[in-house]
Design a protein around this motif. Sequence first.
Motif, PDB file in Angstrom:
ATOM      1  N   LEU A 528      -6.500  97.292 -66.571  1.00 30.79           N
ATOM      2  CA  LEU A 528      -6.790  95.862 -66.520  1.00 30.79           C
ATOM      3  C   LEU A 528      -5.715  95.153 -67.327  1.00 30.79           C
ATOM      4  CD1 LEU A 528      -9.192  94.264 -65.284  1.00 30.79           C
ATOM      5  CD2 LEU A 528     -10.228  94.262 -67.562  1.00 30.79           C
ATOM      6  N   TYR A 537     -10.530  89.450 -71.542  1.00 19.80           N
ATOM      7  CA  TYR A 537     -11.987  89.491 -71.734  1.00 19.80           C
ATOM      8  C   TYR A 537     -12.712  88.989 -70.486  1.00 19.80           C
ATOM      9  CZ  TYR A 537     -12.037  90.663 -76.731  1.00 19.80           C
ATOM     10  OH  TYR A 537     -11.924  91.302 -77.932  1.00 19.80           O
ATOM     11  N   HIS A 540     -12.662  91.592 -67.856  1.00 19.97           N
ATOM     12  CA  HIS A 540     -13.579  92.673 -68.219  1.00 19.97           C
ATOM     13  C   HIS A 540     -15.026  92.261 -67.983  1.00 19.97           C
ATOM     14  CE1 HIS A 540     -15.772  95.461 -70.949  1.00 19.97           C
ATOM     15  NE2 HIS A 540     -14.870  96.323 -70.503  1.00 19.97           N
ATOM     16  N   ASP A 541     -15.317  90.993 -68.255  1.00 20.05           N
ATOM     17  CA  ASP A 541     -16.683  90.502 -68.011  1.00 20.05           C
ATOM     18  C   ASP A 541     -17.036  90.552 -66.525  1.00 20.05           C
ATOM     19  OD1 ASP A 541     -17.013  90.048 -70.681  1.00 20.05           O
ATOM     20  OD2 ASP A 541     -16.558  87.896 -70.598  1.00 20.05           O
ATOM     21  N   LEU A 543     -15.764  92.843 -64.541  1.00 19.14           N
ATOM     22  CA  LEU A 543     -15.758  94.269 -64.194  1.00 19.14           C
ATOM     23  C   LEU A 543     -17.070  94.957 -64.554  1.00 19.14           C
ATOM     24  CD1 LEU A 543     -14.073  96.788 -63.292  1.00 19.14           C
ATOM     25  CD2 LEU A 543     -13.396  97.031 -65.679  1.00 19.14           C
ATOM     26  N   VAL A 544     -17.626  94.623 -65.732  1.00 20.39           N
ATOM     27  CA  VAL A 544     -18.806  95.345 -66.228  1.00 20.39           C
ATOM     28  C   VAL A 544     -20.002  95.274 -65.275  1.00 20.39           C
ATOM     29  CG1 VAL A 544     -20.536  95.374 -68.075  1.00 20.39           C
ATOM     30  CG2 VAL A 544     -18.105  95.248 -68.643  1.00 20.39           C
ATOM     31  N   SER A 561     -14.855 101.991 -72.139  1.00 21.72           N
ATOM     32  CA  SER A 561     -14.001 100.819 -72.273  1.00 21.72           C
ATOM     33  C   SER A 561     -14.133 100.291 -73.696  1.00 21.72           C
ATOM     34  CB  SER A 561     -14.405  99.726 -71.280  1.00 21.72           C
ATOM     35  OG  SER A 561     -13.708  98.523 -71.554  1.00 21.72           O
ATOM     36  N   LEU A 563     -13.254  97.461 -74.720  1.00 21.64           N
ATOM     37  CA  LEU A 563     -13.686  96.065 -74.668  1.00 21.64           C
ATOM     38  C   LEU A 563     -15.208  95.931 -74.606  1.00 21.64           C
ATOM     39  CD1 LEU A 563     -11.032  94.452 -72.278  1.00 21.64           C
ATOM     40  CD2 LEU A 563     -11.081  94.488 -74.787  1.00 21.64           C
ATOM     41  N   SER A 564     -15.898  97.011 -74.197  1.00 21.86           N
ATOM     42  CA  SER A 564     -17.366  96.984 -74.200  1.00 21.86           C
ATOM     43  C   SER A 564     -17.909  96.969 -75.623  1.00 21.86           C
ATOM     44  CB  SER A 564     -17.916  98.200 -73.453  1.00 21.86           C
ATOM     45  OG  SER A 564     -17.578  98.141 -72.087  1.00 21.86           O
ATOM     46  N   ALA A 651      -5.727  96.920 -70.852  1.00 26.08           N
ATOM     47  CA  ALA A 651      -6.853  97.755 -71.272  1.00 26.08           C
ATOM     48  C   ALA A 651      -7.133  98.805 -70.212  1.00 26.08           C
ATOM     49  CB  ALA A 651      -8.089  96.891 -71.504  1.00 26.08           C
ATOM     50  N   ILE A 653      -9.852 101.405 -68.523  1.00 28.12           N
ATOM     51  CA  ILE A 653     -11.270 101.687 -68.313  1.00 28.12           C
ATOM     52  C   ILE A 653     -11.348 103.030 -67.614  1.00 28.12           C
ATOM     53  CG2 ILE A 653     -13.402 101.018 -67.157  1.00 28.12           C
ATOM     54  CD1 ILE A 653     -10.790  98.392 -67.939  1.00 28.12           C
TER      55      ILE A 653
END
Length: 874
Positions: A528, A537, A540-541, A543-544, A561, A563-564, A651, A653
Amino acid sequence: MSIKTLKHKRSQTFLKRLASFLYRRYGIILLVFFVLTLFFAGFAAQLEQKTTVRDLLPSDNEVVQRFEETVQHFDLIDRVVVAVQFEPQHLESAQVFAEMLVEQVEADPDAATYFHWIRANLLAAGQRTNWHAFLKYLTRLMPEEHISALAERLSPEGIRGRIAENRRELETGVAVKALIEKDPLNLLEFAGGYRHEIAGNYQISFSDGFLVSRDDRMLVILAKPTDSPENVDFSVALTDYLKAQIEKNKQAFAEEEGLDADTIFSIGMTGPHPITAIENSIIKGDVASMFLSSFAMVLLLFSLAYRRPLAIFYVGIPLFAAQIWTLGTGFLLFGRLNLMTATFSAIIVGLGIDYAIHIFSRYLDERGRGFEVCEAMQISLAETGLGTFIGGLTTALAFLALGFSDFSGLREFAIIAAVGILFCLLQMFVLLPCMLFFREHRRSNQQFQPKAQWDFHIEVLLKGVLRFPRVTLGILTLVTVVLLVQAVQLRFNTDLRSVRAKSNSAINLQSEITKKVGGSLRSLTFLLEAPTEAGLYAAHDRLVPALRALKEEGKLVRWDSLLSFLQSPAAQQHNTALLRRNGLTGDQVRQAFNEAFEAENFRESKDSSLYIENLAQGLDSPSAISLEDILATQSPFVRPFLSRYDGKFKALIHVYPSNGLWDKNATRALTQDLLDRVGTEGETQIHVTGIQTISEELKRLVKQSFQYSTLLSAFLVIAIMWYHFRQPSLMILTLTPLLLAVIWMLGTMRLLGIDITVLNFVATPLIIGIGIDDGVHIVEKYLHRKSNDVAELLKLTADCGKAVTLTSLTTIFGFSSLFLANYSGFRSLGLCAILGVFFCWLGSVIMLPLLMTVFNVRFVRHGVGHTDGDGVAG
């Protein structure tokens, strides 16, 4: 029917003069070839053998470059897995064995050469780490739902209660002193919410910190190597080191526990490094055995066919010299052999012997007819040698056609194989005649003694076929149509297990672990990237939720991850505000902590001082923690997940599929599903990288190279045939059996369930290159006929078919060494090549006479050595 005489070719005159020159200067030429062989042998001895798939791919490929950048910046190296299998009653013993192994490896000074870390109990490993530096970030990076519980824990009452609980647990023996010193306020408890994320949907018992299968029959130990599995020497050394450590631990376990580990456990290793190490050993063993067995088998067949023991030396020495010259040239050009070029020895032996058979067989025929040494060699080179040279040149060019590809492994194979073929031609046209001249000059009995050679009685088969030529041709046409339908249904298979050795215990163990724990321990890797922290961020939000949905659907078991576990700057400011509203400050927490310590008679230690100071600093810090701050820690926990280069935050994942990565269809579907759900916005991008992308790129290159190289090799063969014959009918006549042989080979592969793989796809252009030889020899032989009678056709085809049959057998014997290898990729290539050579023989010896009979070929070519009927040969 009118007969047309083809022009005498100037190349025949050249070859005749070459024979005369060699006859006069054979001594000095033998010496020169001996010196050159020593020269090339010096370089050949320095050649390295590379056995990884990565060595087949071009370094300037975009997919490869992205993968290598990711490896470089994120230290993206797959873990080594040690699996301990046992009966459920031995679970505690397995845990003891695992902890002893980890402690033993960690205490060994050599371990740092091979591993960043090795872990059996993941919770204990986390508690042993120096995590004080992260306490200053803890309060800002905590998810909002945990803030109220954290505020309660850090209140004066919460601190006193926790410290008092520590005293009670120490007095009752419930807790371990070292763990309390490490985390006296038990803030790791707040990581408990992440435990399910860590264990995911794996069928793993995680309660004691060990990775144990739910049926209590397998315990997994993880280790992070310091170098890539692409470094074969490192993989071999790591595997040997870990094997030695396991054996040493078995002895220590027996002494301390009184149990025999070999009796109650089954212990194995897997992961890319052990797989590479075992594969390397198998391939190197196969390469040596392929060379020796192919060399021995074809020479034995040659000796038996001609019933002349010295014939082994006449062809064996030139063949061996060609191998040495090729290996030396391979070192000068590439410095290595890759997974594909490793097969060249069997190919060169199988093909090089063909050139010797045609020249040597014709030479013996002419000597048997009473011709002197020089004249017999002149006829052999000028007539039979012409077809031999054209066939060899066609084969070399067909190999070179493989080199016009982005597939670097194929390009290296093409060049090595083409060079090998040209060296074989040179040895057989120069060294072989010189050796025969040397022997003839030193023969005590100058009278040539003809000896009977193997007769394959091809005329018996031909008589049956030619009795009903049109019916036979119709049957063969029908068979060809059926096999063509099968051939077009062949599929490409880039699953690396299809080419790897079935005996590789590490691969088998990997599949077993995937089934046992309910998912792959190897991950898909997504990259990412965004130019700003906020963009990263935000991406990533998005993606989760997609990851959670796929997990609920059972398509993946978990994901990793960083970032989690982080919070965006806005969320951090919100956390700080919540804690401030609860009246928490660094001084307040520090004071409450020290008072509670004193009240319970705990002594202040270095760990406790660092613990409370970092926690207090974090509470008092007003600013949010940026990704730059996180990166500045240079923590080993951060590097595998977060980096910044090329002006972007990036980042990783790691996504763990429910099926193993070997299931390419499921992996491909999961990847595309995730990419479709997330999408991209502006400069924010998501890419899939990792070893699975290498596999997909390999599939694309194999498919592209198969189509391109097949068409190009076919074009080159057609061009050479046109240049050689200058007659469309003769060109089509010669090419027809080859076309049929390729169709028959591909159709039979489909019927046998053989897919096109990363190694056996070269069989098609290979057969196009070598299969034309048989047709050229038979057509050339027929062009030297006296009449158009069927009897004459039978005689000429039987005479030439004898040599063609023997060359086909020797080529099959050469390729059989591939078929007998342990490496599945070599076996598949060997079987496909054997099928192709057999069908080329069938097409040339059976189909060509049929076509000549049905379509009445009306061209002839004059011989160069004599004009009587018995002496004419092609």
